[in-house]
Design a protein around this motif. Structure first.
Motif, PDB file in Angstrom:
ATOM      1  N   ARG A  18     -87.224  86.468 -54.357  1.00 31.23           N
ATOM      2  CA  ARG A  18     -87.580  85.283 -53.581  1.00 31.23           C
ATOM      3  C   ARG A  18     -89.029  85.434 -53.121  1.00 31.23           C
ATOM      4  NH1 ARG A  18     -85.284  82.716 -47.934  1.00 31.23           N
ATOM      5  NH2 ARG A  18     -86.408  84.495 -47.051  1.00 31.23           N
ATOM      6  N   LEU A  19     -89.848  84.526 -53.564  1.00 35.50           N
ATOM      7  CA  LEU A  19     -91.231  84.490 -53.120  1.00 35.50           C
ATOM      8  C   LEU A  19     -91.349  83.643 -51.867  1.00 35.50           C
ATOM      9  CD1 LEU A  19     -93.092  83.956 -56.519  1.00 35.50           C
ATOM     10  CD2 LEU A  19     -92.332  86.083 -55.461  1.00 35.50           C
ATOM     11  N   SER A  20     -92.238  84.058 -50.981  1.00 39.60           N
ATOM     12  CA  SER A  20     -92.524  83.299 -49.773  1.00 39.60           C
ATOM     13  C   SER A  20     -93.997  82.941 -49.746  1.00 39.60           C
ATOM     14  CB  SER A  20     -92.170  84.115 -48.523  1.00 39.60           C
ATOM     15  OG  SER A  20     -90.804  84.449 -48.497  1.00 39.60           O
ATOM     16  N   CYS A  21     -94.305  81.865 -49.057  1.00 39.67           N
ATOM     17  CA  CYS A  21     -95.690  81.445 -48.906  1.00 39.67           C
ATOM     18  C   CYS A  21     -95.859  80.957 -47.473  1.00 39.67           C
ATOM     19  CB  CYS A  21     -96.030  80.354 -49.893  1.00 39.67           C
ATOM     20  SG  CYS A  21     -97.692  79.676 -49.726  1.00 39.67           S
ATOM     21  N   ILE A  33     -95.949  70.388 -51.728  1.00 41.86           N
ATOM     22  CA  ILE A  33     -96.167  71.794 -52.075  1.00 41.86           C
ATOM     23  C   ILE A  33     -95.854  72.034 -53.546  1.00 41.86           C
ATOM     24  CG2 ILE A  33     -95.746  72.683 -49.751  1.00 41.86           C
ATOM     25  CD1 ILE A  33     -92.893  73.337 -50.618  1.00 41.86           C
ATOM     26  N   GLY A  34     -96.370  73.136 -54.039  1.00 42.06           N
ATOM     27  CA  GLY A  34     -96.085  73.492 -55.424  1.00 42.06           C
ATOM     28  C   GLY A  34     -96.185  74.981 -55.641  1.00 42.06           C
ATOM     29  N   ILE A  69     -87.021  75.675 -55.415  1.00 41.82           N
ATOM     30  CA  ILE A  69     -88.097  75.557 -54.432  1.00 41.82           C
ATOM     31  C   ILE A  69     -87.501  75.053 -53.121  1.00 41.82           C
ATOM     32  CG2 ILE A  69     -88.679  73.177 -55.086  1.00 41.82           C
ATOM     33  CD1 ILE A  69     -91.639  73.892 -54.609  1.00 41.82           C
ATOM     34  N   SER A  70     -88.035  75.549 -52.016  1.00 43.37           N
ATOM     35  CA  SER A  70     -87.582  75.079 -50.712  1.00 43.37           C
ATOM     36  C   SER A  70     -88.691  75.252 -49.695  1.00 43.37           C
ATOM     37  CB  SER A  70     -86.318  75.830 -50.273  1.00 43.37           C
ATOM     38  OG  SER A  70     -86.576  77.212 -50.120  1.00 43.37           O
ATOM     39  N   ARG A  71     -88.484  74.662 -48.534  1.00 46.96           N
ATOM     40  CA  ARG A  71     -89.479  74.765 -47.478  1.00 46.96           C
ATOM     41  C   ARG A  71     -88.779  74.815 -46.130  1.00 46.96           C
ATOM     42  NH1 ARG A  71     -93.117  69.828 -48.465  1.00 46.96           N
ATOM     43  NH2 ARG A  71     -94.179  70.502 -46.557  1.00 46.96           N
ATOM     44  N   ASP A  72     -89.401  75.522 -45.198  1.00 49.47           N
ATOM     45  CA  ASP A  72     -88.947  75.548 -43.811  1.00 49.47           C
ATOM     46  C   ASP A  72     -90.169  75.214 -42.976  1.00 49.47           C
ATOM     47  OD1 ASP A  72     -88.184  76.214 -41.196  1.00 49.47           O
ATOM     48  OD2 ASP A  72     -86.836  77.784 -41.879  1.00 49.47           O
ATOM     49  N   LEU A  78     -92.961  78.176 -47.320  1.00 47.91           N
ATOM     50  CA  LEU A  78     -92.270  77.654 -48.481  1.00 47.91           C
ATOM     51  C   LEU A  78     -91.776  78.816 -49.317  1.00 47.91           C
ATOM     52  CD1 LEU A  78     -94.637  76.923 -51.280  1.00 47.91           C
ATOM     53  CD2 LEU A  78     -95.613  76.520 -49.060  1.00 47.91           C
ATOM     54  N   TYR A  79     -90.769  78.541 -50.128  1.00 54.41           N
ATOM     55  CA  TYR A  79     -90.087  79.599 -50.860  1.00 54.41           C
ATOM     56  C   TYR A  79     -89.907  79.211 -52.327  1.00 54.41           C
ATOM     57  CZ  TYR A  79     -88.731  80.859 -46.097  1.00 54.41           C
ATOM     58  OH  TYR A  79     -88.740  81.188 -44.764  1.00 54.41           O
TER      59      TYR A  79
END
Length: 126
Positions: A18-21, A33-34, A69-72, A78-79
């Motif tokens: 799982r990548l986080s940004c 986002i992308g 893809i997801s976002r919080d 973002l993930y």
């Protein structure tokens, strides 16, 4: 807007990452986002995108059904959840955001994006 990726690493084929940004500077909720990826000698390619509201998402054919893809917005993060990883997924992964977004739009070309993270390496190898 500043973006910083994390979560890359080495994983065996079939594994998950799982990548986080993490976003800072402006509220993430204002931005579409992308996620993109790039291997040496090749152009940067889109992996996935999400609209400002999160209601629209899109994926490259090569990752459909495997990546999510997801976002919080509250966490300003973002993930990219990556499952069933393959050796061909090996690349540097970047998160990105366009300065301006149309409501409901999800952008699948790098030219639409203005803010980029520094990238995180993902290596899929046995």
């Amino acid at each position: 807007l500043k973006l910083v990726e994390s979560g890359g690493g080495v994983v065996q084929p079939g594994g998950s990452l799982r990548l986080s940004c993490a976003a800072s500077g402006y509220p993430l909720e204002y931005y579409a986002i992308g996620w993109f990826r790039q291997v040496p000698g090749k152009e940067r390619e889109v992996v996935s995108c999400m609209s400002v509201s999160g209601g629209t998402t899109n994926y490259a054919d090569s990752v459909k059904g495997r990546f999510t893809i997801s976002r919080d917005n509250a966490k300003k993060t973002l993930y990219l959840q990556m499952n069933s990883l393959k050796p061909e997924d090996t690349a540097v992964y970047y998160c990105a955001a366009p300065e301006f977004s149309i409501r409901g739009m999800c952008y699948m070309t790098s030219n639409d994006y203005d803010f980029w993270g520094q990238g995180t390496q993902v290596t899929v190898s046995s």
